[in-house]
Design a protein around this motif. Structure first.
Motif, PDB file in Angstrom:
ATOM      1  N   UNK A 184     -13.240-102.427  15.716  1.00 14.91           N
ATOM      2  CA  UNK A 184     -11.827-102.797  15.626  1.00 14.91           C
ATOM      3  C   UNK A 184     -11.207-102.984  17.011  1.00 14.91           C
ATOM      4  N   UNK A 185     -11.629-102.167  17.971  1.00 17.12           N
ATOM      5  CA  UNK A 185     -11.106-102.291  19.339  1.00 17.12           C
ATOM      6  C   UNK A 185     -11.702-103.498  20.047  1.00 17.12           C
ATOM      7  N   UNK A 186     -12.942-103.853  19.706  1.00 13.99           N
ATOM      8  CA  UNK A 186     -13.551-105.057  20.260  1.00 13.99           C
ATOM      9  C   UNK A 186     -12.762-106.290  19.826  1.00 13.99           C
ATOM     10  N   UNK A 187     -12.297-106.274  18.572  1.00 12.76           N
ATOM     11  CA  UNK A 187     -11.464-107.376  18.063  1.00 12.76           C
ATOM     12  C   UNK A 187     -10.218-107.555  18.934  1.00 12.76           C
ATOM     13  N   UNK A 188      -9.708-106.434  19.464  1.00 15.67           N
ATOM     14  CA  UNK A 188      -8.525-106.476  20.323  1.00 15.67           C
ATOM     15  C   UNK A 188      -8.843-106.926  21.741  1.00 15.67           C
ATOM     16  N   UNK A 189     -10.130-107.166  22.015  1.00 11.51           N
ATOM     17  CA  UNK A 189     -10.525-107.692  23.315  1.00 11.51           C
ATOM     18  C   UNK A 189     -10.890-106.655  24.360  1.00 11.51           C
ATOM     19  N   UNK A 190     -11.112-105.410  23.940  1.00  6.93           N
ATOM     20  CA  UNK A 190     -11.428-104.362  24.910  1.00  6.93           C
ATOM     21  C   UNK A 190     -12.847-104.489  25.459  1.00  6.93           C
TER      22      UNK A 190
END
Length: 216
Positions: free
Chosen positions: A160-166
């Motif tokens: 989910x955080x990867x989706x946010x570009x982290x």
């Protein structure tokens, strides 16, 4: 057998002609349509206020999508059953419907006979997908969801955080773990989801499936 007039329905679609056509067809066939909405926010308000037996929702609506209406209504503890009516046949939409545990998914090309079959199945606590769907697409969506369920809570959070570009460093800081631990989680995600590709494979997969991941 529940009588048609005892089944309360609300309809939501931002296309007036489609909304009217569905309302007229259901009314002529003795269904009790208690409310209509032309945007997602209005649909959510009607579901929570009127507590209908079934809500038939379009996906692409202003303010809230049909999927968002379902998610928010379920978070409020509604007992309403949800059927999606859409033009979308793509696997991501099917996977999203399964993730949200929708009761039915119909296509706008379907006949009224198909709509009635869906309503009857849903009232019998069955999950109903339109016969217009390719069975392989439904099977693939089910397999995709099964793979997602293999992820640990930590792996889901990272996705989910990867989706946010982290980046890995940002993930490390956000979660309070080492970069090495983040890399291990990402490796597990690749293996469990059977993701193929290079360095950006997880990012590309996450972005492609972001709507499913967000609600998973």
């Amino acid at each position: 057998m529940i009588k048609k007039e005892d089944i309360s329905l609300i309809l939501a679609d931002d296309h007036p002609m489609l909304l009217k056509g569905l309302y007229d067809e259901l009314s002529v066939n003795n269904y009790n349509v208690v409310g209509q909405a032309n945007n997602g926010m209005q649909a959510l308000e009607l579901v929570l206020k009127l507590k209908p037996t079934i809500a038939l929702l379009d996906i692409d609506m202003p303010l809230l999508t049909g999927f968002e209406v379902v998610k928010m209504a379920k978070e409020k503890g509604t007992s309403t059953k949800f059927i999606i009516l859409s033009y979308h046949k793509e696997i991501d939409y099917i996977t999203k419907a399964k993730t949200l545990q929708l009761n039915g998914y119909l296509l706008k090309e379907d006949s009224f006979f198909e709509i009635e079959r869906c309503i009857e199945a849903v009232l019998d606590d069955e999950i109903y997908f339109s016969n217009s769907f390719d069975n392989l697409a439904i099977e693939n969506a089910s397999e995709e969801l099964k793979r997602l369920k293999l992820l640990t809570p930590s792996e889901v959070t990272i996705l989910k955080l990867i989706v946010q570009g982290m980046t890995n460093t940002e993930l490390s800081d956000n979660l309070g773990v080492s970069v090495r631990t983040v890399e291990k989680h990402r490796s597990n995600i690749v293996n469990k989801l059977e993701i193929e590709g290079g360095t950006n494979a997880v990012i590309n997969w996450a972005l492609k499936h972001k709507d499913v991941i967000i609600d998973f």
